[in-house]
Design a protein around this motif. Sequence first.
Motif, mmCIF file in Angstrom:
data_model
loop_
_atom_site.group_PDB
_atom_site.id
_atom_site.type_symbol
_atom_site.label_atom_id
_atom_site.label_comp_id
_atom_site.label_asym_id
_atom_site.label_seq_id
_atom_site.Cartn_x
_atom_site.Cartn_y
_atom_site.Cartn_z
ATOM 1 N N ILE A 1 -8.608 -23.169 -11.744
ATOM 2 C CA ILE A 1 -7.633 -22.567 -12.678
ATOM 3 C C ILE A 1 -7.758 -23.242 -14.033
ATOM 4 C CG2 ILE A 1 -5.175 -22.282 -13.184
ATOM 5 C CD1 ILE A 1 -4.679 -21.846 -10.274
ATOM 6 N N GLU A 2 -7.965 -22.416 -15.038
ATOM 7 C CA GLU A 2 -8.065 -22.956 -16.375
ATOM 8 C C GLU A 2 -6.647 -23.149 -16.897
ATOM 9 O OE1 GLU A 2 -10.593 -21.824 -20.356
ATOM 10 O OE2 GLU A 2 -10.340 -20.356 -18.772
ATOM 11 N N ILE A 3 -6.287 -24.409 -17.126
ATOM 12 C CA ILE A 3 -4.899 -24.667 -17.515
ATOM 13 C C ILE A 3 -4.777 -24.628 -19.041
ATOM 14 C CG2 ILE A 3 -2.939 -26.239 -17.281
ATOM 15 C CD1 ILE A 3 -4.312 -27.334 -14.757
ATOM 16 N N LEU A 4 -4.437 -23.460 -19.553
ATOM 17 C CA LEU A 4 -4.321 -23.293 -21.004
ATOM 18 C C LEU A 4 -2.904 -23.603 -21.482
ATOM 19 C CD1 LEU A 4 -6.330 -19.975 -21.485
ATOM 20 C CD2 LEU A 4 -7.100 -22.305 -21.958
ATOM 21 N N PHE A 5 -1.954 -23.208 -20.640
ATOM 22 C CA PHE A 5 -0.551 -23.442 -21.000
ATOM 23 C C PHE A 5 0.041 -24.448 -20.031
ATOM 24 C CE2 PHE A 5 -1.552 -19.137 -22.316
ATOM 25 C CZ PHE A 5 -1.153 -19.173 -23.648
ATOM 26 N N LEU B 1 -3.363 -21.303 -3.768
ATOM 27 C CA LEU B 1 -2.670 -22.098 -4.785
ATOM 28 C C LEU B 1 -2.074 -21.121 -5.788
ATOM 29 C CD1 LEU B 1 -2.133 -24.785 -6.388
ATOM 30 C CD2 LEU B 1 -4.293 -24.345 -7.531
ATOM 31 N N LYS B 2 -0.834 -21.368 -6.132
ATOM 32 C CA LYS B 2 -0.189 -20.494 -7.113
ATOM 33 C C LYS B 2 0.376 -21.360 -8.224
ATOM 34 C CE LYS B 2 4.262 -18.192 -7.152
ATOM 35 N NZ LYS B 2 5.305 -17.578 -6.344
ATOM 36 N N VAL B 3 0.148 -20.982 -9.450
ATOM 37 C CA VAL B 3 0.849 -21.671 -10.540
ATOM 38 C C VAL B 3 1.449 -20.620 -11.460
ATOM 39 C CG1 VAL B 3 -0.611 -23.746 -10.542
ATOM 40 C CG2 VAL B 3 -1.172 -21.881 -12.084
ATOM 41 N N LYS B 4 2.602 -20.945 -11.999
ATOM 42 C CA LYS B 4 3.236 -20.061 -12.982
ATOM 43 C C LYS B 4 3.252 -20.843 -14.275
ATOM 44 C CE LYS B 4 7.050 -17.600 -11.639
ATOM 45 N NZ LYS B 4 8.516 -17.434 -11.430
ATOM 46 N N ASP B 5 2.734 -20.257 -15.355
ATOM 47 C CA ASP B 5 2.711 -21.016 -16.605
ATOM 48 C C ASP B 5 3.987 -20.787 -17.413
ATOM 49 O OD1 ASP B 5 2.374 -18.713 -18.174
ATOM 50 O OD2 ASP B 5 0.183 -18.864 -18.134
ATOM 51 N N SER B 6 4.051 -21.485 -18.548
ATOM 52 C CA SER B 6 5.305 -21.433 -19.303
ATOM 53 C C SER B 6 5.589 -20.040 -19.881
ATOM 54 C CB SER B 6 5.300 -22.487 -20.409
ATOM 55 O OG SER B 6 4.070 -22.411 -21.102
ATOM 56 N N GLU C 1 6.735 -24.402 -2.663
ATOM 57 C CA GLU C 1 6.537 -24.331 -4.109
ATOM 58 C C GLU C 1 7.666 -25.029 -4.830
ATOM 59 O OE1 GLU C 1 6.096 -20.049 -4.465
ATOM 60 O OE2 GLU C 1 8.024 -19.981 -5.500
ATOM 61 N N ARG C 2 7.383 -25.396 -6.051
ATOM 62 C CA ARG C 2 8.392 -26.158 -6.780
ATOM 63 C C ARG C 2 8.348 -25.799 -8.260
ATOM 64 N NH1 ARG C 2 8.481 -32.099 -4.912
ATOM 65 N NH2 ARG C 2 9.151 -31.028 -3.025
ATOM 66 N N ASP D 1 8.086 -28.502 -17.919
ATOM 67 C CA ASP D 1 6.740 -27.946 -17.771
ATOM 68 C C ASP D 1 5.693 -29.029 -18.044
ATOM 69 O OD1 ASP D 1 8.267 -25.741 -17.551
ATOM 70 O OD2 ASP D 1 7.400 -24.640 -19.224
ATOM 71 N N THR D 2 4.531 -28.918 -17.387
ATOM 72 C CA THR D 2 3.517 -29.969 -17.550
ATOM 73 C C THR D 2 2.095 -29.403 -17.550
ATOM 74 O OG1 THR D 2 2.673 -32.040 -16.655
ATOM 75 C CG2 THR D 2 3.407 -30.426 -15.049
ATOM 76 N N LYS D 3 1.189 -30.147 -18.207
ATOM 77 C CA LYS D 3 -0.232 -29.790 -18.176
ATOM 78 C C LYS D 3 -1.026 -30.919 -17.526
ATOM 79 C CE LYS D 3 -2.801 -27.608 -21.449
ATOM 80 N NZ LYS D 3 -3.295 -27.248 -22.779
ATOM 81 N N ASP D 4 -0.306 -31.932 -17.100
ATOM 82 C CA ASP D 4 -0.929 -33.155 -16.606
ATOM 83 C C ASP D 4 -1.572 -32.914 -15.229
ATOM 84 O OD1 ASP D 4 -1.505 -35.599 -15.523
ATOM 85 O OD2 ASP D 4 0.369 -36.553 -16.170
ATOM 86 N N ARG D 5 -2.919 -32.936 -15.208
ATOM 87 C CA ARG D 5 -3.619 -32.592 -13.978
ATOM 88 C C ARG D 5 -3.305 -33.557 -12.845
ATOM 89 N NH1 ARG D 5 -7.221 -32.613 -10.402
ATOM 90 N NH2 ARG D 5 -8.471 -30.845 -9.798
ATOM 91 N N GLU D 6 -3.168 -34.830 -13.211
ATOM 92 C CA GLU D 6 -2.902 -35.831 -12.175
ATOM 93 C C GLU D 6 -1.557 -35.558 -11.508
ATOM 94 O OE1 GLU D 6 -3.656 -39.848 -13.532
ATOM 95 O OE2 GLU D 6 -2.379 -40.578 -11.891
#
Length: 361
Positions: free
Chosen positions: A333-337, A296-301, A256-257, A262-267
């Motif tokens: 995952i719906e990327i709202l933030f 898959l794990k994501v932590k939002d802002s 993990e990194r 912070d980013t919302k850029d899907r690419e």
Amino acid sequence: MKKISNSKYLEREDQLNIIHVDMDAFYASVEEQDNPKLKGLPVIVGGSSNHGVVTTANYQARKFGVHSAMPMFIAKKKCPHACYVPGRMKRYQEVSKRVFDILSEHTSLIEKVSIDEAYLDISDIDKDPLDIADEIKGAVFEKTGLTMSVGISYNKFLAKLASDWNKPAGIKIISPDMIPDILKPLSIKKVHGLGPKSCKRLEEIGIYTIEDLLQASKDFLVEFLGKSGIEIYDRIRGIDHRELTTNRVRKSLGIERTFTKDTKDREKLENYLREFSLDLSDELREKNIHGRTITLKVKDSNFKVHTRSRTLITHINSFDDIFEIARVLLDEIEILFKIRLIGLSASNLISSDLKQLSLFD
Ligand code: TTP
Ligand code: MG
């Protein structure tokens, strides 16, 4: 989840992944717990004759200068009114087992150092390290009535140093930004790997504190201490690459990194997943392991953690398979933030001959 991360991408909170726990005045505390009459009094555990030595003393007795390995006749002079108790090894082992059982409820990545001391790798646990330490300490107290001291840091040397910091019943964090200042005033005796003889020789040439020792070059330390000089040189700079020696197989392997921005850029997120899938596949194949669950794990802002996982009917370890699933999970995952951390792991692991790893035996 194992982190194979590049430290430049990591933030401090993510680096505090090692906990060191050490029971306070262990044998003496067990005696106090088993015999409430001893509570509040100085207690000294050791051989019953005057020829023996002190095994340990509780903190009340330590105030009088009594410590482990002190000849009993000296202890009796320093603290004649203490309660002297012969040791009961079997009982201490029993309590120790209870403590380790409680530790293993929190993680399977435990290195037992001695009867009352262990390192824990908490990388897998998605909680604030301080909360984990509080929980462990609380659970041990609740179930045994005994206190422990806990050190939290990013390597073994610093975690052990931290557990010793506020003894008894202390919790201490040593984070990267505290290095080297926090170490400078410490005696060289606190440096794991420097024995009493080396300390004496260093003191003879005027080196008493870590600050003094920081002036010494690597070459000098190697000449003075032998091969271990290299490790000591690193250690006093907060560097310690020793891995935990645990007897368990990891439940999961992952990467993990935390982003510097912070980013919302899907690419961009997908590119990370491509890189992680490649690393993960390499590591699984190198270790001869297949995994059946990809997470898959994501932590939002806002520090909210979202996870998505897929458990498959077959075990996989190729880049193509892992990456394909990672992309599907990212779509879910719906990327709202904006995202501040992304991680990918494989679990439900088996060795490649399809024999379950010992963890699942
Ligand atoms: P330690 O953790 O070194 O000491 P402690 O738990 O008594 O005190 P603290 O950690 O709070 O400083 O050792 C754990 C136990 O191991 C201790 O209770 C008694 C035993 N022991 C020995 O048998 N011989 C020794 O030389 C030492 C230091 C400890
Ligand atoms: Mg102890």
